[in-house]
Each structure stands twice: as C-alpha cells, then as structure tokens.
Enzyme design. Structure first.
Site, PDB file in Angstrom:
ATOM      1  N   LEU A   1       0.818  -1.302  -0.070  1.00 29.26           N
ATOM      2  CA  LEU A   1      -0.159   0.011   0.047  1.00 29.26           C
ATOM      3  C   LEU A   1       0.790   1.263  -0.001  1.00 29.26           C
ATOM      4  O   LEU A   1       1.945   1.314   0.466  1.00 29.26           O
ATOM      5  CB  LEU A   1      -1.125   0.103   1.300  1.00 29.26           C
ATOM      6  CG  LEU A   1      -1.692  -1.280   1.437  1.00 29.26           C
ATOM      7  CD1 LEU A   1      -2.898  -1.260   2.599  1.00 29.26           C
ATOM      8  CD2 LEU A   1      -2.592  -1.181   0.142  1.00 29.26           C
TER       9      LEU A   1
ATOM     10  N   GLU B   1       0.386   5.850  -0.465  1.00 28.48           N
ATOM     11  CA  GLU B   1      -0.630   6.972  -0.411  1.00 28.48           C
ATOM     12  C   GLU B   1      -1.790   7.024  -1.219  1.00 28.48           C
ATOM     13  O   GLU B   1      -2.967   7.391  -0.882  1.00 28.48           O
ATOM     14  CB  GLU B   1      -0.035   8.474  -0.433  1.00 28.48           C
ATOM     15  CG  GLU B   1       0.667   9.036   0.881  1.00 28.48           C
ATOM     16  CD  GLU B   1      -0.535   9.148   2.020  1.00 28.48           C
ATOM     17  OE1 GLU B   1      -1.614   9.499   1.541  1.00 28.48           O
ATOM     18  OE2 GLU B   1      -0.249   8.675   3.263  1.00 28.48           O
TER      19      GLU B   1
ATOM     20  N   HIS C   1      -3.513   4.485  -2.533  1.00 29.61           N
ATOM     21  CA  HIS C   1      -4.454   3.359  -1.699  1.00 29.61           C
ATOM     22  C   HIS C   1      -5.155   4.091  -0.462  1.00 29.61           C
ATOM     23  O   HIS C   1      -6.092   4.000  -0.274  1.00 29.61           O
ATOM     24  CB  HIS C   1      -3.708   2.051  -1.291  1.00 29.61           C
ATOM     25  CG  HIS C   1      -3.242   1.264  -2.395  1.00 29.61           C
ATOM     26  ND1 HIS C   1      -1.804   1.099  -2.601  1.00 29.61           N
ATOM     27  CD2 HIS C   1      -3.845   0.407  -3.266  1.00 29.61           C
ATOM     28  CE1 HIS C   1      -1.612   0.306  -3.475  1.00 29.61           C
ATOM     29  NE2 HIS C   1      -2.656  -0.058  -4.180  1.00 29.61           N
TER      30      HIS C   1
ATOM     31  N   SER D   1       2.764   4.098  -7.298  1.00 28.55           N
ATOM     32  CA  SER D   1       2.275   2.731  -7.625  1.00 28.55           C
ATOM     33  C   SER D   1       3.051   1.838  -6.965  1.00 28.55           C
ATOM     34  O   SER D   1       4.384   2.178  -6.642  1.00 28.55           O
ATOM     35  CB  SER D   1       2.654   2.487  -9.328  1.00 28.55           C
ATOM     36  OG  SER D   1       2.857   1.220  -9.376  1.00 28.55           O
TER      37      SER D   1
ATOM     38  N   LYS E   1      -5.560   5.665 -11.756  1.00 36.22           N
ATOM     39  CA  LYS E   1      -4.299   5.251 -12.569  1.00 36.22           C
ATOM     40  C   LYS E   1      -4.709   4.067 -13.544  1.00 36.22           C
ATOM     41  O   LYS E   1      -4.071   3.891 -14.454  1.00 36.22           O
ATOM     42  CB  LYS E   1      -3.283   4.983 -11.801  1.00 36.22           C
ATOM     43  CG  LYS E   1      -1.938   4.899 -12.305  1.00 36.22           C
ATOM     44  CD  LYS E   1      -0.799   4.585 -11.442  1.00 36.22           C
ATOM     45  CE  LYS E   1      -0.692   3.263 -10.985  1.00 36.22           C
ATOM     46  NZ  LYS E   1      -0.331   2.323 -11.789  1.00 36.22           N
TER      47      LYS E   1
ATOM     48  N   ARG F   1       4.490  -0.729  -7.726  1.00 32.59           N
ATOM     49  CA  ARG F   1       5.649  -1.120  -8.644  1.00 32.59           C
ATOM     50  C   ARG F   1       6.681  -0.198  -8.668  1.00 32.59           C
ATOM     51  O   ARG F   1       8.057  -0.858  -8.883  1.00 32.59           O
ATOM     52  CB  ARG F   1       5.287  -1.320 -10.168  1.00 32.59           C
ATOM     53  CG  ARG F   1       4.137  -2.636 -10.542  1.00 32.59           C
ATOM     54  CD  ARG F   1       3.544  -2.522 -11.691  1.00 32.59           C
ATOM     55  NE  ARG F   1       2.559  -3.292 -11.952  1.00 32.59           N
ATOM     56  CZ  ARG F   1       2.691  -4.517 -12.209  1.00 32.59           C
ATOM     57  NH1 ARG F   1       3.885  -5.273 -12.712  1.00 32.59           N
ATOM     58  NH2 ARG F   1       1.518  -5.518 -12.331  1.00 32.59           N
TER      59      ARG F   1
END
Ligand code: PAF
Length: 288
Positions: A33, A35, A37, A185, A149, A187
């Site tokens: 998680l 910011e 989320h 993200s 996103k 990722r």
C-alpha cells in the site's frame, strides 16, 4: 481493526453488518500500500459506516509469472498503515479460499479489452474481472473505490457491474503523484534509485502530449512522445494512446471531443509502469 483470512468469516461479518443497516465501503488492493491506496481508504471511511480493504495478490491477472513472483508483498506493514486510515476490516484471504479450483471463467469485454492493457497483457482483465466479481460477492459492498491510474480497469469493472447486476456504486478516485509527477504505484518499489529518476519521463511524456493536443494531429503527437522516450536510457515505450475517456478506444483525431484520455505504458528497466491523464480539450485550447 480486524484482519480476516477466511472467506467464510468475512461472509458472516458482512451479513451481520448489512442486517444492522451498515453501509459498506470497499477498497480492493493487492497490498504494498501507498498513499494512493490510503486516499481511497480515507474516502471510503468518510463516505461509509464500515470500510473493508482486501489484500490479495491475484495470480490470475498476471500474464507473466516473474511479474507475479516479484510483486511486492508487505502484509505486516500494510496492516499497520490501514490502522491509521479508518479501515475496519482487512480481508487477506489465502489463494485456496478464492480459487478452490482452477478458474475456468471467461469474460468478454469486447473492444474495451482489445486495446492498451487488454492488448498487451492477454488474460489480464479476465483475471481482474474474476477476482473483483468474487470479492464483490464475498464483501457485498455498497460502494467500491478504484484509482484512476488504472483507468481501463475502472471501465472493465464498470462493465462487470452492469453486466452482472452487482448492486454496488463505483467511485473513481484521482491518481496521486510524487512531487515530480510520477504516479504512485506499488511497482515503484521495484525501481532502483536511478530508474526512479527516469520513471518520471512517463508523466513528462503525458504533459508533452497534452501541450501538443491543441496544435498537432494525433499521429504527430504519438511520434513526438515516442521520440521523446527513445532518448531516455532504460525507458522502453510499450504504447501511448489518445483515447475516448469512457470507451478507451483510440481516437484518430482529438478535435471535436470534449475530453480525451492520454494513456501510456512503458518499461523502466524491467519494471512495467502505466499512467494516464484526462484532458479537457476546451481548457487545453484556452491554455494554448
Ligand atoms: O488494482 C488492483 O490492485 C487489482 O487489479 C485489484 C482491483 C485489487 C484486483 O486484483
């Protein structure tokens, strides 16, 4: 806040909550998680009586086994973060509970899944629709929150909700960005410090395209974006599209559209990132 691991347990909890008239907000996630989320969770906590967050790295939406195995898993840290944003229940199921048998379900989303993420990640949206459908059945939310996103994912989930008559209101929440513009993200955690600096080029490419929208035809804008990213080390453009904001179908020309979606996917090193912005063309023309 309670962490629930079993599907049967979340079913029971949800049933009781619904019987006592509580409105349930739901934020489905794959964990790691950030910011972005947390902003969805805060919105849910504000709009609903109860907020449930699911954390499940869904194997069926990864079309690349390495991507699945490398996806960051940070459950203990995620649980601590969730305690700070008004989350009431974390549903972190084991795979066996979500997929007691190999999933054979096949969805078709027509032209929507033939472009961009659907085109470049075969089977991805089938996996997303499968797990979101299952989670909606288990959690039975009144509202569900998704980040802009993943714009195409939001459109797919909208079709899923309409197609299967889920009684859930979808809320699309704006993308949160780092101060330099990089979209948050999970990722991003996989980027090296050098790649992290280069990753902002996706956002810069979107801004370049936005600036050109009132001035150039779509083909020239695409060429300009490709040329810009070609000059950046370790960044490999997968696609850049100027698309209709709802159908996500690529537009041959932007003129005459009130709003367009600029969507991009690129590899930064081994890490695949996506981003998008929505541009109001009337405003873009005034700025120009
Ligand atoms: O956006 C995500 O994190 C995932 O695609 C989702 C919606 C949680 C389904 O696994």
């Amino acid at each position: 806040m309670e962490v629930i691991k079993q599907a049967s347990a979340i079913r029971e909890i949800v049933q009781e909550l619904r019987c006592s008239g509580k409105r349930i907000g739901f934020v489905p996630t794959m964990g790691a998680l950030h910011e972005g989320h947390l902003s969805l969770l805060r919105a849910s906590a504000q709009d609903n009586d109860i907020t449930i967050c699911s954390i499940f790295v869904n194997p069926t939406q990864f079309n690349n086994a390495e991507d699945y195995s490398l996806y960051p898993r940070t459950l203990a840290q995620d649980v601590e973060l969730l305690k700070t944003v008004g989350c009431d229940y974390v549903f972190a199921p084991v795979a066996q509970d979500i997929y007691p048998q190999q999933s054979l379900l096949q969805f078709s989303f027509g032209p929507l899944e033939a472009v961009m993420e659907g085109e470049h990640r075969p089977g991805h949206f089938n996996g997303v629709a499968t797990v979101v459908g299952k989670l909606f059945h288990l959690v039975q939310p009144h509202r569900a929150y998704f980040g802009q996103k993943d714009l195409q994912q939001v459109a797919i989930v909208k079709q899923l909700v309409l197609g299967l008559s889920f009684d859930v209101e979808l809320v699309r929440y704006p993308t949160l960005r780092e101060p330099d513009g990089l979209a948050l993200s999970s990722r991003n955690k996989r980027l090296s410090p050098e790649q992290r600096q280069l990753a902002v080029s996706l956002y810069k490419a979107l801004q370049l395209a936005k600036g050109l929208l009132p001035l150039k035809p779509v083909t020239s804008i695409k060429e300009a974006v490709a040329a810009y990213l070609q000059g950046i080390d370790q960044v490999q453009l997968e696609y850049f599209e100027i698309a209709h904001p709802d159908t996500l179908q690529p537009l041959a020309q932007a003129q005459g559209e009130p709003e367009v979606a600029l969507c991009i996917a690129a590899f930064v090193g081994e890490v695949r990132l996506i981003d998008n912005i929505l541009v109001n063309l009337n405003e873009a023309q005034i700025v120009a």
